[in-house]
Scaffold this motif. Sequence first.
Motif, PDB file in Angstrom:
ATOM      1  N   ARG A 119       0.805  -1.226   0.000  1.00 30.30           N
ATOM      2  CA  ARG A 119       0.000   0.000   0.000  1.00 30.30           C
ATOM      3  C   ARG A 119       0.835   1.273   0.000  1.00 30.30           C
ATOM      4  N   THR A 120       2.157   1.135  -0.012  1.00 30.11           N
ATOM      5  CA  THR A 120       3.043   2.302  -0.040  1.00 30.11           C
ATOM      6  C   THR A 120       3.786   2.310  -1.366  1.00 30.11           C
ATOM      7  N   PRO A 121       3.499   3.265  -2.253  1.00 31.50           N
ATOM      8  CA  PRO A 121       4.102   3.248  -3.591  1.00 31.50           C
ATOM      9  C   PRO A 121       5.616   3.117  -3.600  1.00 31.50           C
ATOM     10  N   ALA A 122       6.299   3.826  -2.711  1.00 34.75           N
ATOM     11  CA  ALA A 122       7.763   3.769  -2.697  1.00 34.75           C
ATOM     12  C   ALA A 122       8.255   2.373  -2.328  1.00 34.75           C
ATOM     13  N   LEU A 123       7.577   1.740  -1.387  1.00 38.33           N
ATOM     14  CA  LEU A 123       7.982   0.396  -0.965  1.00 38.33           C
ATOM     15  C   LEU A 123       7.585  -0.652  -1.995  1.00 38.33           C
ATOM     16  N   LEU A 124       6.430  -0.468  -2.616  1.00 37.22           N
ATOM     17  CA  LEU A 124       6.004  -1.399  -3.659  1.00 37.22           C
ATOM     18  C   LEU A 124       6.987  -1.369  -4.824  1.00 37.22           C
ATOM     19  N   ALA A 125       7.477  -0.186  -5.154  1.00 35.22           N
ATOM     20  CA  ALA A 125       8.471  -0.075  -6.221  1.00 35.22           C
ATOM     21  C   ALA A 125       9.748  -0.822  -5.864  1.00 35.22           C
ATOM     22  N   ARG A 126      10.170  -0.714  -4.617  1.00 31.86           N
ATOM     23  CA  ARG A 126      11.376  -1.424  -4.181  1.00 31.86           C
ATOM     24  C   ARG A 126      11.133  -2.936  -4.167  1.00 31.86           C
ATOM     25  N   PHE A 127       9.900  -3.326  -3.812  1.00 31.18           N
ATOM     26  CA  PHE A 127       9.528  -4.738  -3.807  1.00 31.18           C
ATOM     27  C   PHE A 127       9.637  -5.322  -5.215  1.00 31.18           C
ATOM     28  N   LEU A 128       9.089  -4.610  -6.185  1.00 27.68           N
ATOM     29  CA  LEU A 128       9.136  -5.073  -7.574  1.00 27.68           C
ATOM     30  C   LEU A 128      10.571  -5.069  -8.103  1.00 27.68           C
ATOM     31  N   GLU A 129      11.324  -4.081  -7.675  1.00 30.09           N
ATOM     32  CA  GLU A 129      12.738  -4.025  -8.061  1.00 30.09           C
ATOM     33  C   GLU A 129      13.496  -5.222  -7.496  1.00 30.09           C
ATOM     34  N   ARG A 130      13.211  -5.572  -6.261  1.00 29.37           N
ATOM     35  CA  ARG A 130      13.874  -6.702  -5.629  1.00 29.37           C
ATOM     36  C   ARG A 130      13.484  -8.019  -6.308  1.00 29.37           C
ATOM     37  N   GLN A 131      12.266  -8.080  -6.819  1.00 27.66           N
ATOM     38  CA  GLN A 131      11.831  -9.309  -7.460  1.00 27.66           C
ATOM     39  C   GLN A 131      12.592  -9.605  -8.755  1.00 27.66           C
ATOM     40  N   VAL A 132      13.143  -8.591  -9.373  1.00 29.12           N
ATOM     41  CA  VAL A 132      13.978  -8.828 -10.555  1.00 29.12           C
ATOM     42  C   VAL A 132      15.163  -9.709 -10.169  1.00 29.12           C
ATOM     43  N   GLN A 133      15.761  -9.410  -9.024  1.00 30.52           N
ATOM     44  CA  GLN A 133      16.886 -10.217  -8.535  1.00 30.52           C
ATOM     45  C   GLN A 133      16.410 -11.615  -8.165  1.00 30.52           C
ATOM     46  N   TRP A 134      15.249 -11.715  -7.512  1.00 32.81           N
ATOM     47  CA  TRP A 134      14.706 -13.031  -7.164  1.00 32.81           C
ATOM     48  C   TRP A 134      14.530 -13.894  -8.403  1.00 32.81           C
ATOM     49  N   ARG A 135      13.980 -13.275  -9.463  1.00 32.12           N
ATOM     50  CA  ARG A 135      13.727 -14.034 -10.681  1.00 32.12           C
ATOM     51  C   ARG A 135      15.023 -14.557 -11.281  1.00 32.12           C
ATOM     52  N   GLU A 136      16.054 -13.718 -11.259  1.00 26.84           N
ATOM     53  CA  GLU A 136      17.339 -14.152 -11.793  1.00 26.84           C
ATOM     54  C   GLU A 136      17.905 -15.316 -10.977  1.00 26.84           C
ATOM     55  N   GLU A 137      17.773 -15.246  -9.665  1.00 26.99           N
ATOM     56  CA  GLU A 137      18.297 -16.310  -8.802  1.00 26.99           C
ATOM     57  C   GLU A 137      17.523 -17.611  -9.002  1.00 26.99           C
ATOM     58  N   LEU A 138      16.202 -17.521  -9.056  1.00 24.48           N
ATOM     59  CA  LEU A 138      15.387 -18.715  -9.273  1.00 24.48           C
ATOM     60  C   LEU A 138      15.621 -19.290 -10.666  1.00 24.48           C
ATOM     61  N   SER A 139      15.769 -18.415 -11.641  1.00 28.45           N
ATOM     62  CA  SER A 139      16.030 -18.865 -13.011  1.00 28.45           C
ATOM     63  C   SER A 139      17.338 -19.632 -13.091  1.00 28.45           C
ATOM     64  N   ALA A 140      18.365 -19.114 -12.446  1.00 27.15           N
ATOM     65  CA  ALA A 140      19.668 -19.793 -12.457  1.00 27.15           C
ATOM     66  C   ALA A 140      19.579 -21.154 -11.770  1.00 27.15           C
ATOM     67  N   GLU A 141      18.838 -21.221 -10.675  1.00 23.06           N
ATOM     68  CA  GLU A 141      18.707 -22.487  -9.958  1.00 23.06           C
ATOM     69  C   GLU A 141      17.913 -23.498 -10.780  1.00 23.06           C
TER      70      GLU A 141
END
Length: 218
Positions: A119-141
């Motif tokens: 519900r906080t735009p600034a935090l949601l943006a950081r959350f989505l930004e962090r998910q890019v890294q998650w996707r790369e890590e899961l993809s590699a695994e």
Amino acid sequence: MSSRPDVTMAQRKRRLVSNELTEAALQLLASQGFDAVTIDDIATTAGVSKRTFFRYFASKEDVVVQFLADLGSGIQQELAARPVGEPPSVALLHAVSVPAAACGDHADRALRVVQLILRTPALLARFLERQVQWREELSAELARRLDIDPAVDLYPQLAAGTALAAFDAVLQRWSDSDGVEDPVELTERAFAVIAPALDAATAPPERTAPPERTAPSA
């Protein structure tokens, strides 16, 4: 005399202070709102100076980002620990179910933090930004587990993205229900929807029978 015990004690102390700051920040941010809380408020609640806060975090956002980083690394570690021969949908379900279960086990605190992020735009943006890294890590695994080249095969990126989309849907539904729905049950329902696609892409192609020969006409 070895200095190793001193280093270990220093690391433990640093981790303790970091945990206290994180706990104080998340409680304040969740109860009072992101914009209403200052770094001075967080430091005072944690019983440290503002200067100490900045030794651990650069901003209020970074406190939440650390919470998200721990969440994402937990998913990747759980996936890496699954049996290699397990179908991707099963392995990914178990990996995502761990943070979902953790949310359910600490529902009061976790729900407030999840709602704060969504519900906080600034935090949601950081959350989505962090998910890019998650996707790369899961993809590699996934590529490692399936012994495929992610630079050639689209499957690892697509499967990782699909699993994280399911996780997002679970968090959103859990948040919207104010914690009434069970995040683990929601995760199982979400993966029941995506499992066929996750597994079909890695299944060996079906062998078709050769066409029957017909006798030549007289």
